[in-house]
Design a protein around this motif. Structure first.
Motif, PDB file in Angstrom:
ATOM      1  N   UNK A 149       0.814  -1.210   0.000  1.00  0.00           N
ATOM      2  CA  UNK A 149       0.000   0.000   0.000  1.00  0.00           C
ATOM      3  C   UNK A 149       0.851   1.265   0.000  1.00  0.00           C
ATOM      4  N   UNK A 150       0.269   2.336  -0.538  1.00  0.00           N
ATOM      5  CA  UNK A 150       0.871   3.661  -0.421  1.00  0.00           C
ATOM      6  C   UNK A 150      -0.088   4.597   0.333  1.00  0.00           C
ATOM      7  N   UNK A 151      -1.009   4.006   1.088  1.00  0.00           N
ATOM      8  CA  UNK A 151      -1.989   4.770   1.862  1.00  0.00           C
ATOM      9  C   UNK A 151      -1.288   5.663   2.885  1.00  0.00           C
ATOM     10  N   UNK A 152      -1.719   6.901   2.957  1.00  0.00           N
ATOM     11  CA  UNK A 152      -1.177   7.836   3.932  1.00  0.00           C
ATOM     12  C   UNK A 152      -1.786   7.515   5.295  1.00  0.00           C
ATOM     13  N   UNK A 153      -0.941   7.127   6.247  1.00  0.00           N
ATOM     14  CA  UNK A 153      -1.428   6.728   7.566  1.00  0.00           C
ATOM     15  C   UNK A 153      -1.209   7.811   8.625  1.00  0.00           C
ATOM     16  N   UNK A 154      -1.045   9.061   8.192  1.00  0.00           N
ATOM     17  CA  UNK A 154      -0.984  10.156   9.156  1.00  0.00           C
ATOM     18  C   UNK A 154      -2.282  10.175   9.963  1.00  0.00           C
ATOM     19  N   UNK A 155      -2.156  10.310  11.251  1.00  0.00           N
ATOM     20  CA  UNK A 155      -3.330  10.288  12.120  1.00  0.00           C
ATOM     21  C   UNK A 155      -3.441   9.010  12.914  1.00  0.00           C
ATOM     22  N   UNK A 156      -2.645   8.012  12.537  1.00  0.00           N
ATOM     23  CA  UNK A 156      -2.644   6.757  13.294  1.00  0.00           C
ATOM     24  C   UNK A 156      -1.433   6.737  14.227  1.00  0.00           C
ATOM     25  N   UNK A 157      -1.682   6.466  15.488  1.00  0.00           N
ATOM     26  CA  UNK A 157      -0.603   6.252  16.458  1.00  0.00           C
ATOM     27  C   UNK A 157      -0.517   4.755  16.734  1.00  0.00           C
ATOM     28  N   UNK A 158       0.695   4.260  16.867  1.00  0.00           N
ATOM     29  CA  UNK A 158       0.840   2.813  16.958  1.00  0.00           C
ATOM     30  C   UNK A 158       1.994   2.421  17.877  1.00  0.00           C
ATOM     31  N   UNK A 159       1.968   1.159  18.258  1.00  0.00           N
ATOM     32  CA  UNK A 159       3.076   0.537  18.973  1.00  0.00           C
ATOM     33  C   UNK A 159       3.137  -0.920  18.531  1.00  0.00           C
ATOM     34  N   UNK A 160       4.331  -1.483  18.538  1.00  0.00           N
ATOM     35  CA  UNK A 160       4.531  -2.860  18.065  1.00  0.00           C
ATOM     36  C   UNK A 160       5.257  -3.671  19.127  1.00  0.00           C
ATOM     37  N   UNK A 161       4.757  -4.878  19.355  1.00  0.00           N
ATOM     38  CA  UNK A 161       5.519  -5.869  20.115  1.00  0.00           C
ATOM     39  C   UNK A 161       5.670  -7.089  19.233  1.00  0.00           C
ATOM     40  N   UNK A 162       6.919  -7.480  18.988  1.00  0.00           N
ATOM     41  CA  UNK A 162       7.203  -8.628  18.128  1.00  0.00           C
ATOM     42  C   UNK A 162       7.615  -9.853  18.928  1.00  0.00           C
ATOM     43  N   UNK A 163       7.229 -10.994  18.452  1.00  0.00           N
ATOM     44  CA  UNK A 163       7.599 -12.267  19.069  1.00  0.00           C
ATOM     45  C   UNK A 163       8.463 -13.051  18.093  1.00  0.00           C
ATOM     46  N   UNK A 190       4.745   6.702  15.827  1.00  0.00           N
ATOM     47  CA  UNK A 190       5.100   5.680  16.807  1.00  0.00           C
ATOM     48  C   UNK A 190       4.792   6.215  18.215  1.00  0.00           C
ATOM     49  N   UNK A 191       3.865   5.581  18.891  1.00  0.00           N
ATOM     50  CA  UNK A 191       3.428   6.004  20.218  1.00  0.00           C
ATOM     51  C   UNK A 191       4.415   5.569  21.291  1.00  0.00           C
ATOM     52  N   UNK A 192       5.008   4.400  21.099  1.00  0.00           N
ATOM     53  CA  UNK A 192       5.933   3.836  22.089  1.00  0.00           C
ATOM     54  C   UNK A 192       6.906   2.926  21.358  1.00  0.00           C
ATOM     55  N   UNK A 193       8.077   2.770  21.946  1.00  0.00           N
ATOM     56  CA  UNK A 193       9.135   1.995  21.304  1.00  0.00           C
ATOM     57  C   UNK A 193       8.693   0.557  21.045  1.00  0.00           C
TER      58      UNK A 193
END
Length: 227
Positions: A149-163, A190-193
């Motif tokens: 995708x090339x969708x503009x995701x401005x406005x989304x806050x996120x955090x990732x935890x990977x396993x 990015x809301x949190x590391x």
């Protein structure tokens, strides 16, 4: 002699008739007992076997308008889904409306615009890396969508935890890292590391430490209290 035979036959018929009547009585009594037991233990009129295996699921699979936090999980063996459930419950204890979504049930072209419409929302990605750097089956569509995708995701806050597991060396937590990188490239904040769990050492400990710090950050940013 004939009279004696007739008498014996009559007695036999009477006994047989009596036994048949007792069989009927016993059948009726057994039916009544079963009915009474049924009424006592199934007051709603539903057999236990007709109830769903898990009548109270921890998430609805739908995105409510008042939802502040959405958790998307990629899970193959259940660990990532379990971590997601814990996150959801802890966030709900802070009175933050939260839900979990299985990416395989979602249309990404519809989901992400809706996420951007929710004011002050937060999207968590709990992503396991499966095999040699592959996404889990249920996260494949999300992974492919983010890559293409090339969708503009401005406005989304996120955090990732990977396993993942460092036994796979260069593929360690590959999916979580790529999701984090791609979200940032598309303009999400990015809301949190990013957190990473290593199954080779202590996956549970890695998640617990990251979650504790993440929840503290949530308290500070949202001004909420809770565990």
């Amino acid at each position: 002699m004939a009279d004696a035979n007739e008498t014996v036959a009559a007695v036999g018929d009477a006994l047989a008739d009596g036994l048949m009547r007792w069989d009927v009585l016993l059948m009726v009594a057994s039916t009544l007992v079963c009915f009474v037991v049924y009424c006592i233990f199934c007051p709603n009129g539903e057999d236990e076997d007709t109830q769903p295996d898990n009548p109270a699921t921890p998430y609805s699979g739908a995105l409510a308008q008042n939802c502040k936090v959405v958790i998307l999980y990629g899970s193959q063996t259940g660990t990532a889904e379990g971590f997601s459930t814990r996150l959801m419950k802890d966030l709900q204890s802070m009175r933050l409306p939260c839900t979990m979504l299985d990416p395989s049930d979602q249309n990404m072209d519809e989901l992400f615009p809706r996420l951007m419409e929710i004011e002050d929302s937060l999207v968590l990605f709990v992503m396991a890396t499966f095999g040699c750097g592959e996404p889990t089956d249920n996260a494949q569509s999300l992974f492919d969508w983010l890559k293409e995708t090339d969708t503009d995701l401005h406005g989304i806050r996120y955090a990732v935890f990977g396993l993942g597991s460092k036994i796979y060396d260069q593929n360690y937590n590959k999916v979580g890292r790529l999701v984090d990188e791609k979200l940032e490239q598309l303009g999400a904040e990015r809301f949190f590391r990013r957190g990473e769990g290593d199954d080779l050492v202590n996956m549970e400990g890695d998640f617990a430490k990251w979650e504790e710090e993440f929840l503290q950050h949530v308290r500070e940013r949202y001004g909420v209290t809770g565990q």
